[in-house]
Enzyme design. Sequence first.
Site, PDB file in Angstrom:
ATOM      1  N   HIS A  73     -47.813 -40.852 -29.210  1.00 47.81           N
ATOM      2  CA  HIS A  73     -46.971 -41.972 -29.656  1.00 47.81           C
ATOM      3  C   HIS A  73     -47.692 -43.310 -29.504  1.00 47.81           C
ATOM      4  CE1 HIS A  73     -43.717 -39.214 -30.307  1.00 47.81           C
ATOM      5  NE2 HIS A  73     -43.954 -38.688 -29.118  1.00 47.81           N
TER       6      HIS A  73
ATOM      7  N   ASN B  11     -48.759 -65.471   9.765  1.00 48.67           N
ATOM      8  CA  ASN B  11     -48.694 -64.444   8.711  1.00 48.67           C
ATOM      9  C   ASN B  11     -47.443 -64.707   7.904  1.00 48.67           C
ATOM     10  OD1 ASN B  11     -50.859 -63.261   9.919  1.00 48.67           O
ATOM     11  ND2 ASN B  11     -49.824 -61.355  10.472  1.00 48.67           N
ATOM     12  N   GLY B  12     -47.528 -64.527   6.597  1.00 47.94           N
ATOM     13  CA  GLY B  12     -46.326 -64.685   5.770  1.00 47.94           C
ATOM     14  C   GLY B  12     -46.420 -65.909   4.887  1.00 47.94           C
TER      15      GLY B  12
ATOM     16  N   GLU C 183     -50.231 -41.209  -9.463  1.00 48.81           N
ATOM     17  CA  GLU C 183     -50.888 -41.447  -8.178  1.00 48.81           C
ATOM     18  C   GLU C 183     -52.409 -41.295  -8.313  1.00 48.81           C
ATOM     19  OE1 GLU C 183     -50.322 -42.786  -5.543  1.00 48.81           O
ATOM     20  OE2 GLU C 183     -51.748 -41.981  -4.095  1.00 48.81           O
TER      21      GLU C 183
ATOM     22  N   TRP D  14     -55.545 -63.447   4.540  1.00 46.53           N
ATOM     23  CA  TRP D  14     -55.563 -62.914   3.161  1.00 46.53           C
ATOM     24  C   TRP D  14     -54.919 -63.999   2.323  1.00 46.53           C
ATOM     25  CZ3 TRP D  14     -51.856 -61.264  -0.515  1.00 46.53           C
ATOM     26  CH2 TRP D  14     -52.327 -60.403  -1.505  1.00 46.53           C
TER      27      TRP D  14
ATOM     28  N   ARG E 275     -56.525 -54.092   7.311  1.00 47.52           N
ATOM     29  CA  ARG E 275     -55.389 -54.633   6.583  1.00 47.52           C
ATOM     30  C   ARG E 275     -55.831 -55.470   5.373  1.00 47.52           C
ATOM     31  NH1 ARG E 275     -50.504 -55.361   9.701  1.00 47.52           N
ATOM     32  NH2 ARG E 275     -50.213 -57.320   8.642  1.00 47.52           N
TER      33      ARG E 275
ATOM     34  N   CYS F 230     -52.699 -60.717   6.304  1.00 50.29           N
ATOM     35  CA  CYS F 230     -53.186 -61.457   7.466  1.00 50.29           C
ATOM     36  C   CYS F 230     -52.946 -60.678   8.761  1.00 50.29           C
ATOM     37  CB  CYS F 230     -52.442 -62.774   7.572  1.00 50.29           C
ATOM     38  SG  CYS F 230     -52.552 -63.772   6.093  1.00 50.29           S
TER      39      CYS F 230
ATOM     40  N   GLU G 166     -57.794 -48.266  -7.673  1.00 48.46           N
ATOM     41  CA  GLU G 166     -57.770 -49.015  -6.425  1.00 48.46           C
ATOM     42  C   GLU G 166     -59.121 -49.052  -5.726  1.00 48.46           C
ATOM     43  OE1 GLU G 166     -55.002 -47.078  -3.804  1.00 48.46           O
ATOM     44  OE2 GLU G 166     -54.688 -48.889  -2.633  1.00 48.46           O
TER      45      GLU G 166
ATOM     46  N   LYS H 169     -55.107 -44.255  -7.485  1.00 45.94           N
ATOM     47  CA  LYS H 169     -56.169 -44.092  -6.481  1.00 45.94           C
ATOM     48  C   LYS H 169     -57.521 -44.445  -7.082  1.00 45.94           C
ATOM     49  CE  LYS H 169     -54.596 -43.729  -3.561  1.00 45.94           C
ATOM     50  NZ  LYS H 169     -53.394 -43.685  -2.751  1.00 45.94           N
TER      51      LYS H 169
ATOM     52  N   LYS I  99     -53.613 -53.623   3.399  1.00 49.85           N
ATOM     53  CA  LYS I  99     -52.977 -52.366   3.784  1.00 49.85           C
ATOM     54  C   LYS I  99     -51.468 -52.487   3.821  1.00 49.85           C
ATOM     55  CE  LYS I  99     -52.800 -48.115   5.162  1.00 49.85           C
ATOM     56  NZ  LYS I  99     -52.904 -47.131   4.061  1.00 49.85           N
TER      57      LYS I  99
HETATM   58  O1  M6R Z   1     -46.719 -49.395   3.442  1.00 55.74           O
HETATM   59  P1  M6R Z   1     -46.121 -48.973   2.151  1.00 55.74           P
HETATM   60  O2  M6R Z   1     -46.096 -47.491   1.961  1.00 55.74           O
HETATM   61  O3  M6R Z   1     -44.767 -49.565   1.907  1.00 55.74           O
HETATM   62  O4  M6R Z   1     -47.081 -49.579   1.045  1.00 55.74           O
HETATM   63  C1  M6R Z   1     -46.780 -49.494  -0.314  1.00 55.74           C
HETATM   64  C2  M6R Z   1     -47.992 -49.779  -1.168  1.00 55.74           C
HETATM   65  O5  M6R Z   1     -48.469 -51.074  -0.936  1.00 55.74           O
HETATM   66  C3  M6R Z   1     -49.121 -48.784  -0.917  1.00 55.74           C
HETATM   67  O6  M6R Z   1     -48.705 -47.471  -1.103  1.00 55.74           O
HETATM   68  C4  M6R Z   1     -50.310 -49.071  -1.844  1.00 55.74           C
HETATM   69  O7  M6R Z   1     -49.955 -48.790  -3.164  1.00 55.74           O
HETATM   70  C5  M6R Z   1     -51.520 -48.252  -1.409  1.00 55.74           C
HETATM   71  N1  M6R Z   1     -52.640 -49.110  -1.261  1.00 55.74           N
HETATM   72  C6  M6R Z   1     -51.916 -47.215  -2.370  1.00 55.74           C
HETATM   73  O8  M6R Z   1     -53.012 -46.480  -1.957  1.00 55.74           O
END
Ligand code: M6R
Length: 607
Positions: free
Chosen positions: A502, A100-101, A479, A74, A27, A2, A486, A483, A602
């Site tokens: 395995h 927010n929260g 990673e 959100w 965000r 949010c 995501e 990516k 974000k």
């Molecule tokens: O702001 P942060 O680095 O703590 O966020 C952690 C994860 O939410 C963040 O890295 C998320 O996995 C990304 N969307 C990956 O691209």
Amino acid sequence: MCGIVGYIGPKGAVPILLEGLRKLEYRGYDSAGIAVIEEQKLLLRKSEGKLGVLEERLKEEKFLGDIGLGHTRWATHGKPSNENAHPHHDCKGKLAIVHNGIIENFQAIKKMLEDEGHSFFSETDTEVIAHLIEKFYQGNLVKAVQKATSKLEGSYAIAVISQDNPDQIVAFRQDSPLILGIGEQELYLASDIPALLPYTRKVIILDDGELAELNRKNYQIFDLQGNILEKEIEEIDWDLEMAEKKGFPHYMLKEIHEQPDVLRQLLTTPLKDDGIDLPELGSILDFQKKIDRIFIVACGTAYHSGLIGKALLEKTTKIPVEVDMASEFRYRSPLVGENSLVILVSQSGETADTLAALRYAREKKAKTLGIVNVQGSTIFREADYTLLIKAGLEIAVASTKAYMNMLAAFNLVALKMGEGEFNGEKLAELLHFLREIPAQAEKTLHKIERPSRQAAEYIKNWDNAFFVGRGLDYSLALEGALKLKEISYIHAEAYAAGELKHGTLALIEEGIPVVALVTQEDLLEKMVSNIQEIRARGGYVLGLTQDKFVSRLEGEVDFLLSIPNTSDFLAPLLGTIPLQMISYYAADLRDCPIDQPRNLAKSVTVE
Ligand code: M6R
């Protein structure tokens, strides 16, 4: 997650609120709304969907109010809908609140308020706050907010306006960011700095338990006891340009291309001719001999950087390192104590689980080091020591340049903490490669663009893909897979290449894409054997290696990408670039909303 914006001043509030919300779109959100007070009347408009839907609606109505709040939601409690979108209001529609929260005890409060005759209009936890304030309101909005917030449990940032107090915004922060922007004769409020950048760089960052009252002449900040606080005004050095796409079709692509520059930004000052100057580590270096264990705690991409950090730190310091996902850390009762160093890694510096891990570590008297991108963020302020990774504003939800600089930061920390363990020659060699890395990243970007697009052309047609590697390459594979998942919504799994046989080898079928990372010399032959196992079962192997190993891999893979030569230690920094590009192009070819993938945010400020 949010986003909150607020404005009070001489201008019309609506365009300012909408512009602020635009800057927070990155965000992630599913509905948006605004509330303004015009001629002593609260007006409220909200719409499910993107901001454009709300904007269209507002075009037809010319709101002139000069005080207001805006929000992007959100969904947590209740589906995305017009009713559940913020702002929420009290029974009489006189006051509006954005939040927010999460309010953890909202059900008990809702029951109590319903028993007292309050009517609810949404499924959200937020709405109870509006009714609680209504219950406590006796002409003084600040006092009513103070009373209401004393009843709430959870993490939240709120802002409130009321038509009975048309010259006042009241805001409160508990475990969720909230920032006051100071302009000329006008005041702003936002949950994230980019919303303020078009208007002011002067900010006050609220701390937990602080309440801000913004009025037409001034502002006041109170602590939980109602005492007035003198808080420092900070100057933000991010510029608005960082929030623009600069001709790139997406922020993600722009941010991928910014990597050589942000590496320079981070590395230039600490890299000296004879070693590394890292005053940010403070007394950690004096304390180092006593450290019996290092914990690295983070989420998502930051967690993946921590896996690489572990390998580097163990090599250089010989201190055992554990890496934890922040959401798991405190629940497994880790053996953290006063001789532990806990490193929290976070781009935003606000991730709820990482923040909770930091607080847990501090309770256990461990020394804490934040590796963070956002200056002034909660982790930045609460960790004992902080190393800023200087990647600049990262807008795309998929983290790229922040990951890059997390890796570079781990190299700096590992080399600094390992100075005593290294002979001069080895250190000099690593420093040489680290100094070269921004230019090498530049070269990588140029040489890898086309082959990455070709690799993406192949992968885009599949529902599943694998990423395999060994050692540092396995951490990088994790990673790479994240990516791709995501942003392109292709299911991708990362495996330690030696582990495939395995169980997972059963999933290798004719043509399935397997990205094999082969950048580590000591594991080269082992990887070649693993690749042969995959190809023997029909897997289509896209190899990624350093230029110096290309001749060994030719004929062993179906498609080959290579990065410029570097130290194996630093290969993940260059290797991540083609992985980012492959995901980017696969997502683009599949017409995915690259910068704001579905369901994601974000900065994840709820646990
Ligand atoms: O702001 P942060 O680095 O703590 O966020 C952690 C994860 O939410 C963040 O890295 C998320 O996995 C990304 N969307 C990956 O691209």
